[in-house]
Design a protein around this motif. Structure first.
Motif, PDB file in Angstrom:
ATOM      1  N   LYS A  10       0.468  21.303  32.783  1.00 31.25           N
ATOM      2  CA  LYS A  10       1.050  22.076  32.083  1.00 31.25           C
ATOM      3  C   LYS A  10       2.195  22.540  31.840  1.00 31.25           C
ATOM      4  CE  LYS A  10      -3.645  24.276  29.701  1.00 31.25           C
ATOM      5  NZ  LYS A  10      -4.266  25.232  29.512  1.00 31.25           N
ATOM      6  N   THR A  11       2.403  23.251  33.331  1.00 29.73           N
ATOM      7  CA  THR A  11       3.048  24.195  34.043  1.00 29.73           C
ATOM      8  C   THR A  11       3.908  22.593  33.684  1.00 29.73           C
ATOM      9  OG1 THR A  11       1.863  24.589  35.857  1.00 29.73           O
ATOM     10  CG2 THR A  11       4.664  24.911  36.144  1.00 29.73           C
ATOM     11  N   SER A  12       3.831  21.302  33.738  1.00 30.46           N
ATOM     12  CA  SER A  12       5.866  20.624  34.155  1.00 30.46           C
ATOM     13  C   SER A  12       6.206  21.008  32.856  1.00 30.46           C
ATOM     14  CB  SER A  12       4.715  19.449  34.340  1.00 30.46           C
ATOM     15  OG  SER A  12       4.628  18.587  33.691  1.00 30.46           O
ATOM     16  N   GLU A  13       5.227  21.122  30.947  1.00 30.32           N
ATOM     17  CA  GLU A  13       5.996  20.552  30.027  1.00 30.32           C
ATOM     18  C   GLU A  13       7.153  22.038  30.142  1.00 30.32           C
ATOM     19  OE1 GLU A  13       5.616  18.704  28.135  1.00 30.32           O
ATOM     20  OE2 GLU A  13       4.842  17.849  28.950  1.00 30.32           O
ATOM     21  N   ILE A  14       6.185  23.571  30.777  1.00 27.52           N
ATOM     22  CA  ILE A  14       7.040  24.696  30.728  1.00 27.52           C
ATOM     23  C   ILE A  14       8.099  24.585  31.321  1.00 27.52           C
ATOM     24  CG2 ILE A  14       6.524  26.985  31.415  1.00 27.52           C
ATOM     25  CD1 ILE A  14       3.280  26.604  30.781  1.00 27.52           C
ATOM     26  N   ILE A  15       7.694  24.026  32.043  1.00 29.67           N
ATOM     27  CA  ILE A  15       9.325  23.697  33.480  1.00 29.67           C
ATOM     28  C   ILE A  15      10.374  22.707  32.431  1.00 29.67           C
ATOM     29  CG2 ILE A  15      10.120  22.457  36.017  1.00 29.67           C
ATOM     30  CD1 ILE A  15       8.662  25.395  35.803  1.00 29.67           C
ATOM     31  N   THR A  16       9.656  21.797  31.613  1.00 25.92           N
ATOM     32  CA  THR A  16      11.137  20.919  31.647  1.00 25.92           C
ATOM     33  C   THR A  16      11.982  21.785  30.077  1.00 25.92           C
ATOM     34  OG1 THR A  16       9.058  19.468  32.142  1.00 25.92           O
ATOM     35  CG2 THR A  16      11.443  19.186  30.400  1.00 25.92           C
ATOM     36  N   GLU A  17      10.717  22.864  29.214  1.00 22.48           N
ATOM     37  CA  GLU A  17      11.512  23.664  28.410  1.00 22.48           C
ATOM     38  C   GLU A  17      12.287  24.018  29.177  1.00 22.48           C
ATOM     39  OE1 GLU A  17      10.986  23.720  25.253  1.00 22.48           O
ATOM     40  OE2 GLU A  17      10.280  22.272  25.377  1.00 22.48           O
ATOM     41  N   LEU A  18      12.146  25.409  29.705  1.00 25.22           N
ATOM     42  CA  LEU A  18      12.651  26.454  30.610  1.00 25.22           C
ATOM     43  C   LEU A  18      14.125  24.891  31.579  1.00 25.22           C
ATOM     44  CD1 LEU A  18      13.014  28.765  31.809  1.00 25.22           C
ATOM     45  CD2 LEU A  18      11.823  28.423  34.213  1.00 25.22           C
ATOM     46  N   SER A  19      14.090  23.782  31.694  1.00 23.65           N
ATOM     47  CA  SER A  19      15.505  23.686  32.361  1.00 23.65           C
ATOM     48  C   SER A  19      15.967  23.598  31.053  1.00 23.65           C
ATOM     49  CB  SER A  19      14.406  22.433  32.840  1.00 23.65           C
ATOM     50  OG  SER A  19      15.739  21.172  32.697  1.00 23.65           O
ATOM     51  N   SER A 122      12.656  35.484  28.706  1.00 17.04           N
ATOM     52  CA  SER A 122      14.301  35.782  28.598  1.00 17.04           C
ATOM     53  C   SER A 122      14.667  34.308  28.213  1.00 17.04           C
ATOM     54  CB  SER A 122      15.600  36.357  29.710  1.00 17.04           C
ATOM     55  OG  SER A 122      15.475  35.613  30.732  1.00 17.04           O
ATOM     56  N   ALA A 123      14.179  33.396  28.781  1.00 16.24           N
ATOM     57  CA  ALA A 123      14.063  32.065  28.745  1.00 16.24           C
ATOM     58  C   ALA A 123      13.323  31.373  27.384  1.00 16.24           C
ATOM     59  CB  ALA A 123      13.597  31.046  29.807  1.00 16.24           C
ATOM     60  N   LYS A 124      12.052  32.111  27.356  1.00 15.03           N
ATOM     61  CA  LYS A 124      11.888  31.867  25.701  1.00 15.03           C
ATOM     62  C   LYS A 124      12.395  32.463  24.390  1.00 15.03           C
ATOM     63  CE  LYS A 124       7.106  33.683  23.786  1.00 15.03           C
ATOM     64  NZ  LYS A 124       5.726  33.888  24.089  1.00 15.03           N
TER      65      LYS A 124
END
Length: 132
Positions: A10-19, A122-124
């Motif tokens: 799931k982390t990879s989805e979150i990291i992609t969003e963060l990027s 803050s990214a959210k």
């Protein structure tokens, strides 16, 4: 972006969003975040199948996210499960609470680790519809 994805995390989805959020902010905002945080986070995330994936959030020089170990060396390494990272990113779990209950382990500058909560929130906020 797909170079950030790792199947089964799931982390990879979150990291992609963060990027995506990092790429969408202005250079000035990025410089402000780098100045405010001034650190490199290495995330060592394990999933239910006991596989481990590593991502790096560079908020010291570039304001970017990439897959793999930190180059140069991370200021803090966070060792946690995929589920715990998802809960942290969604705001369902506090970083300090995760640390105190043993769900999150750190190596390096522990005080810097406390800034990850702020970075994710803050990214959210900037991501709007991002599911961070």
């Amino acid at each position: 972006m797909s170079d950030l994805k790792v199947d089964g995390f799931k982390t990879s989805e979150i990291i992609t969003e963060l990027s995506s959020v990092f790429e969408s902010i202005s250079d000035e905002e990025r410089k402000q975040q780098i100045k405010k945080i001034n650190g490199i986070f290495q995330l060592e995330v394990s999933n239910a199948e006991k596989q481990t994936a590593i991502w790096t959030i560079d908020m010291k020089k570039t304001g970017t996210v990439y897959k793999g170990p930190a180059k140069p060396k991370a200021d803090v390494s966070l060792i946690l499960s995929d589920e715990v990272f998802a809960q942290l990113a969604e705001g369902k779990l506090n970083g300090q609470k995760a640390f105190m209950t043993g769900k999150l382990k750190t190596k390096g500058n522990m005080m810097l680790a406390t800034k990850l909560d702020g970075l994710l929130s803050s990214a959210k906020a900037k991501g709007g519809k991002a599911k961070l």
